[in-house]
Write an enzyme that holds these catalytic residues in place. Structure first.
Site, mmCIF file in Angstrom:
data_model
loop_
_atom_site.group_PDB
_atom_site.id
_atom_site.type_symbol
_atom_site.label_atom_id
_atom_site.label_comp_id
_atom_site.label_asym_id
_atom_site.label_seq_id
_atom_site.Cartn_x
_atom_site.Cartn_y
_atom_site.Cartn_z
ATOM 1 N N GLU A 60 13.125 21.304 4.622
ATOM 2 C CA GLU A 60 13.505 20.954 2.857
ATOM 3 C C GLU A 60 14.691 20.147 3.257
ATOM 4 O OE1 GLU A 60 11.742 21.616 -0.309
ATOM 5 O OE2 GLU A 60 9.844 21.866 -0.068
ATOM 6 N N ASP A 71 8.524 18.481 -6.312
ATOM 7 C CA ASP A 71 8.341 19.638 -6.087
ATOM 8 C C ASP A 71 7.742 19.447 -5.073
ATOM 9 O OD1 ASP A 71 8.720 21.982 -4.800
ATOM 10 O OD2 ASP A 71 7.596 23.599 -6.333
ATOM 11 N N HIS A 109 1.310 -0.656 0.138
ATOM 12 C CA HIS A 109 0.226 0.029 0.093
ATOM 13 C C HIS A 109 0.670 1.305 0.032
ATOM 14 C CE1 HIS A 109 -3.561 -2.404 1.313
ATOM 15 N NE2 HIS A 109 -4.077 -1.466 1.469
ATOM 16 N N ASN A 143 8.449 -4.223 3.166
ATOM 17 C CA ASN A 143 6.778 -3.276 3.288
ATOM 18 C C ASN A 143 6.252 -4.000 4.658
ATOM 19 O OD1 ASN A 143 4.358 -2.855 2.643
ATOM 20 N ND2 ASN A 143 3.458 -5.202 2.605
ATOM 21 N N GLU A 173 13.390 15.148 -3.543
ATOM 22 C CA GLU A 173 13.486 15.437 -4.341
ATOM 23 C C GLU A 173 14.306 16.052 -5.766
ATOM 24 O OE1 GLU A 173 10.864 19.873 -2.690
ATOM 25 O OE2 GLU A 173 13.216 19.820 -2.395
ATOM 26 N N GLN A 228 10.028 26.465 3.891
ATOM 27 C CA GLN A 228 10.404 25.441 3.176
ATOM 28 C C GLN A 228 12.124 25.308 2.887
ATOM 29 O OE1 GLN A 228 8.784 23.829 -0.961
ATOM 30 N NE2 GLN A 228 7.998 25.894 -1.110
#
Length: 457
Positions: free
Chosen positions: A451, A437, A297, A328, A431, A447
């Site tokens: 980030e 983005d 998932h 997983n 990224e 950001q």
């Protein structure tokens, strides 16, 4: 958006009927018309509905498929290769519904002011073959149109409801476009437009609290078949960018609040996503069999336990990626559990996750690049970004340079028997690897800080 996403469809369909006057002599079969309205009003909740809606297609007539307009209780509608049907084969609530064939359309000739949720009842006519259709909208009085939500497949002879979360302010009108099925016909009924909860919760603000794409659309995905490798899909409980050639999501985005976590059990109803555009390969529940990879998932089942419907939505195969079992079921699952513990501790979280690259190692050993006879790409990496906020409102404005952001990037191999914290990285790093983005709706100055940081809590 918290209450809005959880309201029942009946509540969406049942209010705002004041414009439909029961003594209007222009409404044929008035007793049937009243009966249909009254049955809906009896179950009315607090959902505020645009005046004149739901449009139930009982108050006008059009007997031919030739293009033409008809005045209904909500206003004037244009029907092209479509008519108002009242035959035994027409699926309908009441005595009438719209019937569309070929690539016909049903269009509003008037604007409403604002729309947050649109619901449409649909079914196939009689024993006709299956068809697909789309909902489009215009904010310039019909000069130009764009699609909203996913392509809908109509395969049942019983009316079922499709829900579109649109969140449009200002003037807007809507159009239904049948896009496949040829001469096979579909019926459309009970077209509802709502603008929010008229009771305890105000309509969503421009911040879009709890919306799946509050933090941004990482790849500028669009719901158009002209963008098959970056195809936007809205499954109500999560939103994704889907790749036709990889047959997996590029990324999936969603929100978890305390109201998303309930007591409903795991449905395990893995199934093909019939909302994919016509002609696209639909991954089936058995497509991963024998591959050595889990049906992993993106949006987890356990993040959506407030209702059977929300949990079931996570088992669409378009929400899956081939995931090494020890990825997983190991650190990936541990991170999912940890994320939910943050929610139960009084936080809400926004999550974006996905996969990239080609080539993973599953339980069969060796590097595998595709499964299902080459139809499904096996990613080399799985990644996730989690933005953590204390419970509250105006979420986007509450994200600051000190907001906790957890980012992880895990190799898709079966040798992962370690803590998820081992794989923490920065958003900037993800990224760079994906070209996306992320967190694009967050102010740039913030950001730049969140980030670049790597979580260490």
């Amino acid at each position: 958006m918290k209450a809005l996403k959880k309201l029942s469809l009946l509540a969406v369909l049942c209010l705002g009927l004041a414009a439909c006057k029961k003594d209007d002599p222009t409404q044929p079969g008035n007793s049937q018309f009243e009966q249909k309205l009254n049955s809906k009003a009896a179950t009315a909740g607090t959902q505020a509905v645009v005046s004149g809606f739901p449009e139930i297609f009982e108050s006008g007539g059009k007997g031919s498929y030739a293009v033409g307009s008809v005045t209904l209780s909500s206003g004037s509608w244009s029907l092209d290769d479509a008519l108002i049907g009242n035959l035994a084969g027409d699926a309908k609530n009441g005595s009438q519904s719209v019937r569309i064939r070929n690539t016909g359309t049903l269009s509003m000739n008037f604007n409403v002011t604002g729309a947050d949720v649109v619901t449409v009842a649909h079914a196939k006519y009689g024993s006709d073959a299956n068809s697909t259709w789309q909902l489009w909208y215009s904010t310039d009085s019909g000069s130009s149109w764009q699609q909203t939500g996913s392509t809908i497949s109509t395969s049942s002879t019983t009316l079922t409801t499709a829900t579109f979360n649109v969140s449009i302010s200002g003037n807007v009108r809507f159009q239904i476009r049948k896009i496949s099925g040829g001469t096979a016909r579909i019926n459309i009924d009970d077209f509802s437009i709502s603008t929010g909860d008229g009771g305890t919760t105000p309509p969503p603000t421009t911040s879009g609290d709890d919306s799946n794409l509050l933090l941004g659309n990482p790849s500028n995905a669009v719901a158009s078949t002209s963008s098959p490798e970056n195809y936007l899909m809205d499954h109500t409980y999560y939103t994704s960018s889907y790749s036709r050639s990889r047959a997996t999501p590029n990324w999936v985005s969603w929100h978890i609040g305390s109201s998303d976590l309930g007591s409903n059990s795991r449905q395990n109803d893995f199934r093909a996503d019939t909302a994919l555009p016509s002609g696209w390969y639909e991954v089936s529940n058995s497509s991963y069999s024998g591959s050595g990879f889990d049906r992993g998932h993106n949006c987890p089942s356990a993040d959506r336990t407030a209702s059977v419907t929300s949990n079931s939505s996570t088992f669409l195969m378009s929400n899956m990626m081939p995931q090494a079992p020890n990825n997983n079921q190991g650190p990936w699952a541990d991170l999912e559990n940890y994320t939910r513990s943050l929610v139960t501790a009084g936080n809400e979280v926004y999550i974006i996750c996905g996969s990239y690259g080609s080539g993973g190692t599953g339980s069969n050993g060796g590097v595998t690049y595709t499964i299902d006879n080459g139809r499904i790409n096996v990613p080399s990496n799985t990644w996730k970004v989690i933005v953590v906020l204390p419970n509250g409102n105006n979420d986007l404005s509450r994200i600051t340079s000190s907001t906790r952001v957890i980012a992880v990037n895990m190799p898709n191999t079966n040798g992962l028997n370690t803590n998820w914290k081992t794989f923490r990285t920065s958003v900037n790093s993800i990224e760079s690897a994906t070209g996306y983005d992320l967190l694009s709706n967050v102010p740039t100055s913030i950001q730049n800080v969140i980030e670049a940081a790597t979580d260490n809590q």
